[in-house]
Motif scaffolding. Structure first.
Motif, short mmCIF file in Angstrom:
data_model
loop_
_atom_site.label_atom_id
_atom_site.label_comp_id
_atom_site.label_asym_id
_atom_site.label_seq_id
_atom_site.Cartn_x
_atom_site.Cartn_y
_atom_site.Cartn_z
N ILE A 1 40.59 29.44 21.83
CA ILE A 1 40.52 29.31 20.19
C ILE A 1 39.17 28.62 19.89
CG2 ILE A 1 43.01 29.20 20.22
CD1 ILE A 1 42.82 26.11 19.88
N GLY A 2 39.02 28.74 18.55
CA GLY A 2 37.71 28.11 18.05
C GLY A 2 38.05 27.16 16.76
N PHE A 3 37.24 26.40 16.20
CA PHE A 3 37.30 25.85 15.01
C PHE A 3 36.02 26.13 14.05
CE2 PHE A 3 40.11 23.71 17.85
CZ PHE A 3 41.20 23.48 16.93
N GLY A 4 36.47 26.05 12.68
CA GLY A 4 35.30 26.14 11.75
C GLY A 4 35.66 25.16 10.65
N ILE A 5 34.63 24.76 10.04
CA ILE A 5 34.66 23.70 8.87
C ILE A 5 34.07 24.35 7.48
CG2 ILE A 5 34.98 21.71 10.21
CD1 ILE A 5 31.95 20.99 9.62
N ASN A 6 34.46 24.01 6.53
CA ASN A 6 33.82 24.12 5.32
C ASN A 6 33.32 22.68 4.59
OD1 ASN A 6 32.66 25.25 2.87
ND2 ASN A 6 34.68 25.23 1.76
N SER A 7 32.15 22.49 4.66
CA SER A 7 31.61 21.10 4.30
C SER A 7 30.35 20.92 3.54
CB SER A 7 31.60 20.32 5.70
OG SER A 7 31.28 18.97 5.41
N TYR A 8 30.10 20.13 2.65
CA TYR A 8 29.20 19.77 2.07
C TYR A 8 28.76 18.32 1.87
CZ TYR A 8 31.92 18.24 -1.99
OH TYR A 8 32.87 17.81 -2.97
N ASP A 9 27.51 17.91 1.25
CA ASP A 9 26.98 16.43 1.09
C ASP A 9 26.46 16.25 -0.09
OD1 ASP A 9 26.55 13.95 2.48
OD2 ASP A 9 24.38 14.46 2.38
N SER A 10 26.49 15.00 -0.70
CA SER A 10 25.62 14.88 -1.53
C SER A 10 25.40 13.40 -1.54
CB SER A 10 26.55 14.92 -3.22
OG SER A 10 27.55 13.88 -2.94
N ASN A 11 24.22 12.79 -2.40
CA ASN A 11 23.45 11.39 -2.24
C ASN A 11 23.98 10.93 -3.68
OD1 ASN A 11 21.46 12.54 -4.14
ND2 ASN A 11 20.28 13.27 -2.20
N GLY B 1 33.41 34.20 -0.43
CA GLY B 1 32.31 33.81 -0.74
C GLY B 1 32.15 32.44 -0.19
N GLN B 2 32.97 32.14 0.59
CA GLN B 2 32.97 30.52 1.36
C GLN B 2 32.49 30.78 2.44
OE1 GLN B 2 36.56 29.09 3.28
NE2 GLN B 2 36.56 27.71 1.33
N ARG B 3 31.43 29.97 2.71
CA ARG B 3 30.51 29.83 4.04
C ARG B 3 31.13 28.94 5.02
NH1 ARG B 3 26.31 30.36 0.15
NH2 ARG B 3 25.17 32.50 0.49
N VAL B 4 32.05 29.04 5.81
CA VAL B 4 32.52 28.15 7.04
C VAL B 4 31.63 28.35 7.98
CG1 VAL B 4 34.69 28.22 8.39
CG2 VAL B 4 34.96 28.52 6.13
N GLN B 5 31.42 27.19 8.54
CA GLN B 5 30.48 27.06 9.65
C GLN B 5 31.42 27.14 10.91
OE1 GLN B 5 28.70 23.94 6.86
NE2 GLN B 5 27.50 23.84 8.98
N ARG B 6 31.10 28.12 11.85
CA ARG B 6 32.00 28.23 13.03
C ARG B 6 31.21 27.26 13.84
NH1 ARG B 6 32.88 34.54 14.40
NH2 ARG B 6 30.70 34.46 14.88
N LEU B 7 32.29 26.54 14.63
CA LEU B 7 31.89 25.70 15.70
C LEU B 7 32.00 26.18 17.26
CD1 LEU B 7 33.35 22.39 14.34
CD2 LEU B 7 31.22 23.36 13.93
#
Length: 564
Positions: free
Chosen positions: A230-240, A290-296
């Motif tokens: 199995i593997g995992f992925g996240i949808n995440s963002y950052d702001s300042n 349209g969601q960019r999930v980053q696969r780990l």
């Protein structure tokens, strides 16, 4: 305090970058620095290669040379960075300034001279070191919204001159003026069954896991019961602190029982790596919602230099009688951290939710060349066209090629050849290979030899021959025929082609070529009278536009103007 050692792991790379000068470059703007995009941010088919600075929602702000050097490249394009200036510095780095409205002073004069010399709006020139020297803090341009920009801003990059690798500008001290005490935001955690026999929480398809906040940026995930890989992925963002933009994260790491198994940081990368974004993200999910999930994890390893992984490539193998704690750490450049902990336990349960995977006679191994033919159509995929092996859905029906794996990302170009004996000689030069999506046709540069049409494509779908016999349309939104337009500073016409697209445009005033700047977003051609081509009294304007199929249109009018 268990998270403290992992936190320090993120700080070490940042403070270890002592080879980058912290005070050498100044800010390219003289307004407070606010980001609308950061380094490594996930974009369409590429990672963002610099910092995007807000320009207060307006154009025309002064752009300053970040350090002493010389302008080594000027590229003016209707797309991409639009009007861009490159400055080479004696310390081994090059700074890039994109989406400019115009150059300033001697720089703009140099650009205009080259455009009139080449009789082209789009130019690329490489000035010699003694032609356009600049000093730190010297005005070189005005900010704009040209090229692929979706709003006024400055795109700023720092590259290593020799290798042309892009480097995160934060390493050069730009982080000091971009305060950030906010933790990255994790909106979704997904888990993926990787093999046909893999199951997670009684599902053979990817599922979203529930997250429970624990405070201080820590989250506890819904427990995973599974078997197999199995593997995992996240949808995440950052702001300042001074921006609510959802910018990209700086780095992510994953650990299994305390050992790091996958991770990456956006420190530096090469341009030819950028398209590997489509291998890093969950591309089918991006296509569908349209969601960019980053696969780990990597099902098949791909050469993206920012990735660090062990032999597992980030994949967790859930076997009987084994439990594990999977941990994800997401960081921004300033060391703010968000974490997820996932308890994993083996379960022999089968899948209640599954999805049949198509099996066709055409199994494509990504590391090998493949050629397929049927009837009058052939397609050649060089090794490396795709990231992973898959069953290609290949068929030819009538005059169309069907490559029905639209959710498979294409990394490199592949070649389609169509033999055609029915199209008349008169129509052949108007015929091209198109990607067909409903009523929408996408033009591809096509070559004809011995009755064979050939084109290179970078997307899958329905493909066939199309014909464009319709000329572009030229209009003048504000007609000037027979009028005195002394008060006008510019001439504007709109150009449009609904099929193969605009290939070339030229304008003439009293028989002399004039510069028209093209903005594809508004479809406008704009000529500025300060080029001093216009004359007193009557002026005759002629505009010629040609599309990619060779169809041409001509627009002519006349007006009067006083230069006094």
């Amino acid at each position: 305090m268990r998270f403290l050692p992992f936190f320090l792991l993120y700080l070490i790379p940042i403070f270890a970058q002592q080879e980058y000068p912290k005070d050498y470059f100044r800010a390219p703007l003289d307004i407070p620095m606010e980001l609308s995009g950061n380094f490594g941010e996930l974009r369409s088919n590429h990672f963002h290669a610099g910092l995007d600075f807000r320009t207060q929602q307006r154009e025309g702000l002064n752009i300053y040379a970040a350090a002493d050097g010389y302008i080594s490249r000027i590229k003016i394009s209707s797309y991409g960075y639009g009007k861009a200036i490159y400055i080479t510095h004696p310390n081994g780095y090059t700074t890039v300034y994109g989406h400019l409205r115009s150059g300033y002073g001697k720089v703009e004069e140099y650009i205009k001279n080259q455009q009139y010399k080449d009789k082209s709006f789009e130019i690329e020139v490489l000035p010699e070191p003694n032609e356009l020297p600049v000093k730190k803090g010297e005005i070189i341009a005005y900010s704009g919204n040209t090229g692929g920009s979706q709003g006024p801003h400055l795109h700023f990059e720092i590259r290593e001159t020799k290798s042309e690798k892009i480097i995160n500008p934060m390493f050069f001290g730009f982080d000091v003026n971009l305060a950030d005490t906010k933790r990255p935001v994790i909106t979704d955690l997904l888990v993926y069954p990787i093999e046909e026999s893999s199951v997670v929480n009684k599902s053979a398809v990817p599922i979203v896991l529930n997250l429970t906040p624990q405070g201080d940026g820590k989250f506890l995930s819904q427990k995973v019961f599974g078997k197999g890989k199995i593997g995992f992925g996240i949808n995440s963002y950052d702001s300042n602190n001074n921006s609510h933009n959802r910018n990209g994260i700086y780095g992510v790491k994953s650990f299994l029982n305390g050992k790091q198994i996958f991770g990456y940081q956006f420190n530096t990368f090469a341009f030819d790596e950028s398209r590997y974004i489509n291998a890093l993200i969950d591309y089918p999910r991006f296509r569908q919602i349209g969601q960019r999930v980053q696969r780990l994890f990597m099902k098949q390893k791909f050469p993206l230099s920012i990735i660090e992984t062990d032999q597992s490539n980030g994949i967790v193998n859930v076997t009987p009688n084994t439990n594990g704690i999977y941990r994800i750490e997401v960081a921004d450049y300033h060391g703010n951290l968000s974490t997820i902990s996932v308890n994993i336990e083996h379960s022999a349960d089968g899948a209640l939710h599954s999805q049949s995977k198509p099996v066709t006679p055409f199994f494509l191994e990504a590391s090998k060349d493949h050629n397929y033919e049927k009837d009058n159509i052939s397609v050649f995929f060089p090794a490396g066209t795709f990231y992973e092996d898959f069953y290609l859905d290949f068929d030819v029906q009538g005059n169309y090629l069907y490559l029905n794996n639209k959710n498979i990302p294409v990394h490199g170009y592949y070649t389609v050849t169509i033999k055609d004996t029915l199209t008349s000689d008169a129509d052949r030069e108007k015929t091209f290979i198109a990607l067909v999506d409903g009523k929408r046709l996408t033009y591809n540069a096509t070559y004809l030899k011995n009755g064979h049409f050939t084109a290179k494509l970078r997307a899958l779908g329905k493909i066939g021959l199309s014909k464009d016999t319709t000329a572009p349309v030229i209009r003048m939104p504000k007609p000037v025929t027979g009028k005195w337009i002394t008060a006008q500073r510019t001439l504007e016409v709109t150009i449009q082609d609904d099929l193969s697209g605009i290939r070339q445009y030229n304008g003439y005033l009293n028989g002399k070529w004039i510069l028209f700047e093209y903005d594809y977003k508004s479809r406008k051609l704009t000529h500025n009278f300060n080029d001093n081509i216009v004359q007193d009294g009557r002026n005759d304007l002629k505009v010629e536009v040609t599309d990619n199929a060779g169809n041409s249109a001509i627009f002519e009018t006349h007006f009067f103007r006083s230069q006094k």
